[in-house]
Design a protein around this motif. Structure first.
Motif, PDB file in Angstrom:
ATOM      1  N   VAL A 286     -13.418  -2.594  12.844  1.00  0.00           N
ATOM      2  CA  VAL A 286     -13.108  -3.135  13.987  1.00  0.00           C
ATOM      3  C   VAL A 286     -12.676  -1.586  15.132  1.00  0.00           C
ATOM      4  O   VAL A 286     -13.025  -1.922  16.011  1.00  0.00           O
TER       5      VAL A 286
ATOM      6  N   THR B 221     -12.239 -10.267  15.802  1.00  0.00           N
ATOM      7  CA  THR B 221     -12.799  -9.631  14.534  1.00  0.00           C
ATOM      8  C   THR B 221     -12.621 -10.225  13.438  1.00  0.00           C
ATOM      9  O   THR B 221     -13.220  -9.949  12.466  1.00  0.00           O
TER      10      THR B 221
ATOM     11  N   LEU C 155     -21.019  -9.355  15.111  1.00  0.00           N
ATOM     12  CA  LEU C 155     -19.979  -8.609  13.961  1.00  0.00           C
ATOM     13  C   LEU C 155     -20.621  -8.727  12.384  1.00  0.00           C
ATOM     14  O   LEU C 155     -19.753  -9.598  10.988  1.00  0.00           O
TER      15      LEU C 155
END
Lengths: 454, 454
Positions: free
Chosen positions: B47, B204, B88
């Protein structure tokens, strides 16, 4: 005063009350903490009149406090000095029930009970249900994302909200009265307006989802030896009762007080934990399923006793114990907190919170009960000498312990004014800053329900 | 270039790919409409790295396109000229399963299938499910409010979303990874971020709700004479099957094409409507409940025939007919639209839409199927000479008819870029203006997924 003249011209005499005509009801919600009457009580009778009223107030820079049934507990509908109040009581009624889409379209001033009755007459359940159903209004329910007694099965108000129409501070009408389940067309303004407590817009209509009326309902009161057993029973109930519609736990001190206050004796010697469990299902299969679940839990040592309601009257007695209205009479000025935590932490929280409050107020009566299946706990605190200052001290003790455990300082009651000091206990500074940016994007002049929430 | 140097310094070589290292996968989502590679493909592994990357891009005024599994169909993850892409994939995995709260906490890069398997290993169902489960990622699912095959029972992604963590354009981390069901503490930013398709923030982490694994599942394929019977069967199923988990209708032309393409023959002569119906329940009671519902519908003349799956393999064949992947091979460049309307209007819509498309493209193969229990219809259009211009004409014909009936031009696929021209068909000018104000409150420089949604 130009403002009042403009409002009276737009809304007519019945739509713009001033002075003694306003009445005491517009001064405070059910928290009883409001002190200041509004400059005027606006009672528009159409969406166009809501829009006109808001445009006028916006132009004059005057705060507008939307008021529903005034059953809130967070001071969210209390006027501050110089505000006008706006009620949708004259814009009430069921506009449509669509049996294929399973929806009901409602004007904001409709009471929840009227909406429930209309749904039932058409063969449907309106799942949102709260104790104040006879007074609370659809606009207020949506604005506060009301919870209530069937959340475990059907969710909060927002989970039953298909569409919404609302009027912005400048009078712009935002209408999205859709009935469809799936609608991925841009940002979900519906969920932003729902739960914003009148600080972003005035809700004028809503489309709520309906469900088929349950064929049968079963209710039991269970005696449990400890909190581990409560968690184990919750697991069994979730697994074996697809229609689980209530799982309400009461700590022993609460049961002692509530049964004494209400003159009820259900278990001769109240156990450490009493759980009210309810399920909906088909007339054919529910009873067997319900009894099998309870029998299995008994054999596993999870519960030591269970009373299955043999009539609606008996089920109602179980609910009377749980609703605990009699506590209000037993403890004048009763403080009733509403918090949420990961469910496994609730008993640890209750122990810590009870000790901490009694350390500061040795004569306090502190008891715990709530929608434990939803991770929602109510804390009832009776003080021998209630006062605003003492209540604030109790708040601080209880909410500091919530913050330490990563919980919510308001599970269902909202923030209003009374919890504004504690918003930072559950939401980060970055989140609050972003909420303020959203508020400014809806209401740059800050006239919608000023001083509330953020 | 300072931008790329700063990004490489913050994310390391593995976290900032450029040139040929980017790969073709970052150019287009599954719509196949992306043409432009990003300046760089950022692959932050934490993050903090997401925050650092966004802060750098914000400072440089460079657009950031969040990319998940690239399974979207609206072009929402396609870079525009001068954008960087952010994936991600390196921030994946299950962080926690909480059996008491029935939640799973996931990193955004986790595939849906990995999350489902982890939940199942712990004895739970992760209700969100889509055909692309092996590739699509949690971040993308939440960002697009993905729908899928179990919406009728468990809702869209947002209905299963307890908490979310996201990073704003300037690098600010908004974290609300709560597990509680009830949390009325200010505006619901969760529901605003969910469905915003990466235009407000980069997701996230997410906390999703789990359910007990169903003890049994029953599946049937039903033959119905007309659309009134489809509506009647839906009513029976809702009333008598509390665990109704799918109600998928297929119009005859669709069944003919899909069964020919897939080499399946289920009903010898396909009826006007074929409905796939599925329910979850307890191992003890489901089969009887399911068969009783079907028998009642047969006796009432609602259905003319029904095949109950006798094995998982047979149920899978029913689903193969419904999923219709074989149609893509039969009609190269197949146009697949995704609309929602009040359920009673779906057949009238299908008739009007089929006629209008065939009037313009006489050789077109047009067929209809979808999650009719959710009011969601897919329109499959095969053209003899597919082109972008022809696809746009088909869109206009189909979406104009949706607008006339007050429906949604995107039930589950989102807006992205491909449906941006049609957003005004389902949302009013006032709503779109308010969405833009919200966008500006989150992303004043306009760097988050530029050109998408609003």
């Amino acid at each position: 005063m130009t403002l009042l003249r403009d409002l009276a011209a737009a809304l007519g005499a019945a739509g713009c009350l001033t002075g003694a005509d306003i009445g005491a009801g517009a001064v405070s919600d059910a928290s009883g903490t409001g002190r200041i009457p509004p400059l005027a009580l606006l009672r528009p009778a159409s969406v166009n009149e809501v829009s006109a009223a808001l445009e006028i107030c916006h132009r004059h820079g005057v705060g507008v406090v939307p008021q529903g049934g005034m059953t809130g507990l967070a001071g969210g509908a209390n006027p501050q000095g110089g505000d006008v109040a706006l009620s949708l009581t004259r814009f009430a009624g069921v506009e449509e029930i669509d049996p294929d889409c399973q929806t009901i379209t409602l004007r904001a001033g409709t009471t929840l009970q009227a909406a429930q009755e209309a749904a039932a007459a058409a063969g449907f359940l309106l799942p949102v249900d709260l104790g104040s159903r006879g007074s609370c209004q659809i606009g207020g329910i949506v604005a506060t994302n009301a919870g209530g007694v069937r959340v475990i099965r059907h969710g909060m108000t927002r989970d039953n909200l298909a569409g919404v129409e609302a009027v912005l501070a400048d009078g712009t009408v935002l209408s999205s009265l859709t009935k469809v389940v799936k609608n991925n067309t841009g940002y979900d303004l519906r969920h932003l307006i729902c739960g914003s407590e009148g600080t972003l817009a005035v809700i004028t209509r809503a489309v709520l989802r309906l469900r088929p009326l349950p064929g049968a309902r079963a209710t039991a009161l269970c005696a449990l030896p400890d909190f581990a057993a409560v968690l184990a029973l919750l697991k069994q109930a979730r697994t074996h009762l697809p229609g689980l519609s209530a799982f309400e736990a009461m700590w022993r001190d609460y049961v002692l007080a509530s049964s004494a206050a209400a003159g009820l004796q259900l278990f001769p010697d109240p156990p450490p934990f009493t759980v009210l469990i309810e399920a909906e299902g088909s007339a054919g299969g529910l009873d067997a399923e319900f009894e099998a679940m309870l029998a299995g839990a008994f054999e596993a040592g999870i519960l030591s006793d269970a009373l299955i309601a043999q009539s609606q009257a008996e089920a109602a007695r179980f609910w009377t114990l749980r609703e605990g209205h009699a506590l209000d009479r037993m403890f004048p000025g009763l403080i009733n907190l509403d918090i949420a935590l990961p469910v496994a932490l609730l008993d640890d929280y209750a122990t810590a919170c009870g000790s901490a409050i009694r350390a500061r107020f040795p004569d306090a009566h502190v008891s715990f009960y709530g929608h434990v299946g939803d991770m929602n706990l109510h804390v009832a605190v009776g003080l021998t000498e209630p006062s605003e200052a003492a209540a604030h001290e109790v708040d601080r003790i209880a909410y500091d312990l919530v913050r330490e455990r990563g919980g919510s300082v308001s599970a269902e009651h909202g923030i209003g004014v009374l919890k504004r000091d504690w918003l930072g206990h559950s939401r980060s500074a970055a989140e609050i800053a972003q909420m303020r940016a959203v508020k400014a994007a809806f209401d740059p002049k800050g006239v919608m329900n000023p001083g509330k929430v953020v």
